[in-house]
Design an enzyme around this catalytic site. Structure first.
Site, PDB file in Angstrom:
ATOM      1  N   HIS A  12       1.033  -1.211   0.121  1.00  0.00           N
ATOM      2  CA  HIS A  12      -0.358   0.217  -0.608  1.00  0.00           C
ATOM      3  C   HIS A  12       0.924   1.349   0.141  1.00  0.00           C
ATOM      4  O   HIS A  12       0.602   2.442  -0.657  1.00  0.00           O
ATOM      5  CB  HIS A  12      -1.156  -0.229   1.288  1.00  0.00           C
ATOM      6  CG  HIS A  12      -2.194  -0.639   1.371  1.00  0.00           C
ATOM      7  ND1 HIS A  12      -2.838  -1.220  -0.380  1.00  0.00           N
ATOM      8  CD2 HIS A  12      -2.727  -1.332   2.311  1.00  0.00           C
ATOM      9  CE1 HIS A  12      -4.067  -2.026   0.635  1.00  0.00           C
ATOM     10  NE2 HIS A  12      -4.111  -1.652   1.372  1.00  0.00           N
ATOM     11  N   TYR A  20      -6.849   2.805  11.579  1.00  0.00           N
ATOM     12  CA  TYR A  20      -6.804   1.915  10.580  1.00  0.00           C
ATOM     13  C   TYR A  20      -6.247   2.094   9.366  1.00  0.00           C
ATOM     14  O   TYR A  20      -6.203   3.609   9.274  1.00  0.00           O
ATOM     15  CB  TYR A  20      -8.621   1.713  10.683  1.00  0.00           C
ATOM     16  CG  TYR A  20      -8.616   0.739  11.861  1.00  0.00           C
ATOM     17  CD1 TYR A  20      -8.931   1.128  12.683  1.00  0.00           C
ATOM     18  CD2 TYR A  20      -9.411  -0.101  11.398  1.00  0.00           C
ATOM     19  CE1 TYR A  20      -9.289   0.866  13.764  1.00  0.00           C
ATOM     20  CE2 TYR A  20      -9.541  -1.290  12.344  1.00  0.00           C
ATOM     21  CZ  TYR A  20      -9.568  -0.925  13.687  1.00  0.00           C
ATOM     22  OH  TYR A  20     -10.545  -1.699  14.827  1.00  0.00           O
ATOM     23  N   GLU A  21      -5.967   2.060   8.516  1.00  0.00           N
ATOM     24  CA  GLU A  21      -4.862   2.061   7.462  1.00  0.00           C
ATOM     25  C   GLU A  21      -5.798   3.511   6.511  1.00  0.00           C
ATOM     26  O   GLU A  21      -4.730   3.707   5.238  1.00  0.00           O
ATOM     27  CB  GLU A  21      -4.094   0.652   6.661  1.00  0.00           C
ATOM     28  CG  GLU A  21      -4.854  -0.256   5.747  1.00  0.00           C
ATOM     29  CD  GLU A  21      -4.592  -1.402   5.003  1.00  0.00           C
ATOM     30  OE1 GLU A  21      -3.100  -1.459   6.034  1.00  0.00           O
ATOM     31  OE2 GLU A  21      -4.676  -2.414   4.446  1.00  0.00           O
ATOM     32  N   SER A  22      -6.878   2.887   5.981  1.00  0.00           N
ATOM     33  CA  SER A  22      -7.721   3.828   5.787  1.00  0.00           C
ATOM     34  C   SER A  22      -8.003   5.242   5.648  1.00  0.00           C
ATOM     35  O   SER A  22      -8.286   5.825   5.180  1.00  0.00           O
ATOM     36  CB  SER A  22      -9.502   3.243   5.647  1.00  0.00           C
ATOM     37  OG  SER A  22      -9.397   3.533   7.229  1.00  0.00           O
ATOM     38  N   GLY A  23      -6.632   5.806   6.756  1.00  0.00           N
ATOM     39  CA  GLY A  23      -7.103   7.259   7.646  1.00  0.00           C
ATOM     40  C   GLY A  23      -7.110   7.437   8.387  1.00  0.00           C
ATOM     41  O   GLY A  23      -7.487   8.805   8.517  1.00  0.00           O
TER      42      GLY A  23
END
Lengths: 285, 258
Positions: free
Chosen positions: A104, B49-52
């Protein structure tokens, strides 16, 4: 200059066979309606770029549209593996696209480099990972100031970026709210940009000054498609259709059931089907 | 109260997190553990979380890393490039919490393929955020159920680097972060040996024997000399976890998930 037009016309005008196309949306605002239109119009030999291929690329891969895949996480979020992608990688059905696999961090940096007009992205990554052994695009550069060895990957510069957003103004400015993912970078990195939206409003005069707005002159076409992100969600409009993600695991498990589902739900219907699909999931309007 | 091995695993993992941690959360078992910590002894913990989504406090567990629940309850939501550049690479995250499909004794993780890369027996989802989570977070906690297929002598692909071949491998690569410092399974709590960096069993969960740990692990297990028993879940820990799962199930059912 942005044109507000039908999805069919926009796909016909902007996406050609052999293009590198990035359909982006990080779990949220996935441009499914635009992907279905691209499937209906029978595009071939596409380089499909996307951080999280998800159901959207599982469908396009299964329909044999991909010549190459560029991705960093190929799962069905919250459910498991992508079965059409597995079939193509493990068994070569219906074809065997080239794979360019990243992390990512690499893809996010590569989109940002594309948006910034740079040839490559530099970041601290891939240390000790075997990904650099299987992906020749992963290289290193030495910092001229500190001597630190950093990872470098080529900028992503798609022919076309496709995103879904909450709203556009009549002029074609586009608002993205909630989890904004990598859409702004994908749009600014691309040569041509197709945006589907939940609604078109008169103007953006009442918006907070710091919202994520893409000016109309960065966008090629805006297409109103209410529900166009189903089965993902549109923050402020409708919830994620978790049942559809679970159902996809069954539908995609078998080639015949996959093809039957695609005929009934994609090939034989139009973009207007999406509004009905999100009706029970609506949180507003 | 009676409890299951999975409940013990989640609760033992939750205990390792502190109120001051800034934690990058993987989906699944790590997400449950992080939220149990937040709802019990670590109310001030920052979950990312990696979604920001920064500083999220979900009422129910998300099905994916990008559920609306995470954004709605977060302090703020940033773009994915900003997440990976400023927050993760910038060194602002103290703990990364990961799961693993395949793991070796040095905490190297495979989530890419079973079998050879070009002709895999099973194509797994891939790295996602994990390769850089593993290198940029202050330290890494790993949680997974034990099995001989999952905990293997040699993993098929190093997606995310742990301690490599052990010893000083991280330092030699130029890594300044600690790497894996904890493994919590459904049977035991493991910590790396300070010198060899091989995971060593430090405590067995209640009712678990050494043989049970060895029988469900593909490498020859080392046990600490002062082997302890993991304290069983307290009433509060167990109730918090069960309530969280019950709320999650009800919410996802209401939203149409079977």
């Amino acid at each position: 200059m942005t044109c507000i037009m039908s999805l069919g016309d926009a796909v016909a005008e902007l996406i050609a066979d052999g293009n590198a196309v990035a359909f982006e949306g990080f779990t949220h605002l996935i441009p499914m309606a635009a992907a279905h239109e691209t499937i209906r119009q029978g595009r071939r030999d596409l380089t499909l770029i996307r951080m999280t291929p998800d159901i959207i690329y599982d469908q396009m891969i299964g329909m044999g549209m991909a010549r190459k895949l560029v991705f960093s996480f190929a799962g069905n979020p919250g459910v498991g593996l992508l079965r059409r992608l597995r079939d193509t990688v493990e068994n070569g059905w219906p074809n065997r696209p080239e794979i360019e696999e990243h992390s990512h961090a690499a893809m996010a940096n590569a989109y940002e480099a594309g948006a910034a007009g740079l040839p490559c992205a530099i970041f601290r990554g891939y240390l000790g990972s075997d990904l650099r052994k299987v992906n020749p695009s992963i290289r290193t550069v030495t910092c001229p100031f500190t001597g630190e060895i950093l990872a470098a990957v080529p900028a992503i510069r798609p022919d076309v970026a496709v995103i879904h957003a909450q709203k556009a103004s009549r002029r074609g400015d586009v608002l993205v709210e909630g989890i904004v993912g990598v859409q702004k970078e994908a749009v600014l990195a691309a040569k041509r940009v197709l945006v589907t939206v939940e609604e078109v409003v008169d103007d953006f005069d009442d918006l907070h000054p710091n919202l994520c707005v893409l000016p109309h002159w960065t966008i090629s076409a805006v297409c109103p498609v209410p529900g166009g992100a189903h089965p993902s969600y549109a923050h402020g409009h409708y919830r994620r259709d978790n049942a559809a993600y679970l159902e996809w695991d069954k539908v995609s498990a078998d080639r015949d059931s996959f093809l039957g589902w695609m005929k009934a739900n994609v090939l034989d219907v139009g973009p207007e089907a999406f509004a009905e699909r999100v009706r029970p999931l609506r949180t507003k309007g | 109260m009676d409890f299951t091995p999975d409940e013990m695993m989640t609760i033992a993992a939750a205990r390792a997190l502190s109120n001051d941690d800034v934690c990058f959360v993987g989906i699944g078992a790590p997400s449950a553990a992080c939220n149990v910590a937040r709802l019990t002894h670590a109310p001030g913990i920052t979950l990312i979380y990696e979604s920001g989504t920064l500083g999220t406090a979900p009422e129910v567990l998300p099905l994916s890393i990008g559920d609306g629940e995470l954004c709605e309850t977060a302090l703020t939501t940033v773009s994915v490039p900003e997440m990976f550049r400023y927050w993760l690479q910038g060194g602002r995250i103290s703990v990364g919490f990961l799961g693993a499909a395949q793991l070796d004794r040095f905490g190297n993780i495979n989530t890419t393929v079973i079998g050879p890369y070009t002709h895999p027996k099973v194509r797994l989802p891939g790295g996602g955020g994990a390769p850089e989570i593993a290198s940029s977070c202050g330290e890494i906690f790993i949680t997974m159920r034990q099995s001989v297929r999952g905990m293997v002598e040699t993993i098929d692909f190093v997606t995310s680097f742990g301690h490599g071949t052990g010893g000083e491998a991280r330092r030699k690569l130029g890594l300044t972060t600690k790497g894996p410092t904890l493994l919590v399974t459904d049977l035991a709590v493991w910590r790396p040996d300070p010198d060899s960096k091989e995971f060593t069993v430090r405590s067995l969960h209640p009712g678990v024997s050494r043989a049970m740990v060895q029988d469900s692990c593909g490498w020859r297990v080392r046990f600490a000399g002062d082997l302890e028993e993991t304290p069983p879940p307290s009433h509060l820990e167990l109730q918090t976890l069960r309530d969280l799962y019950a709320r999650t199930k009800a919410a996802h059912r209401a939203q149409g998930a079977a």
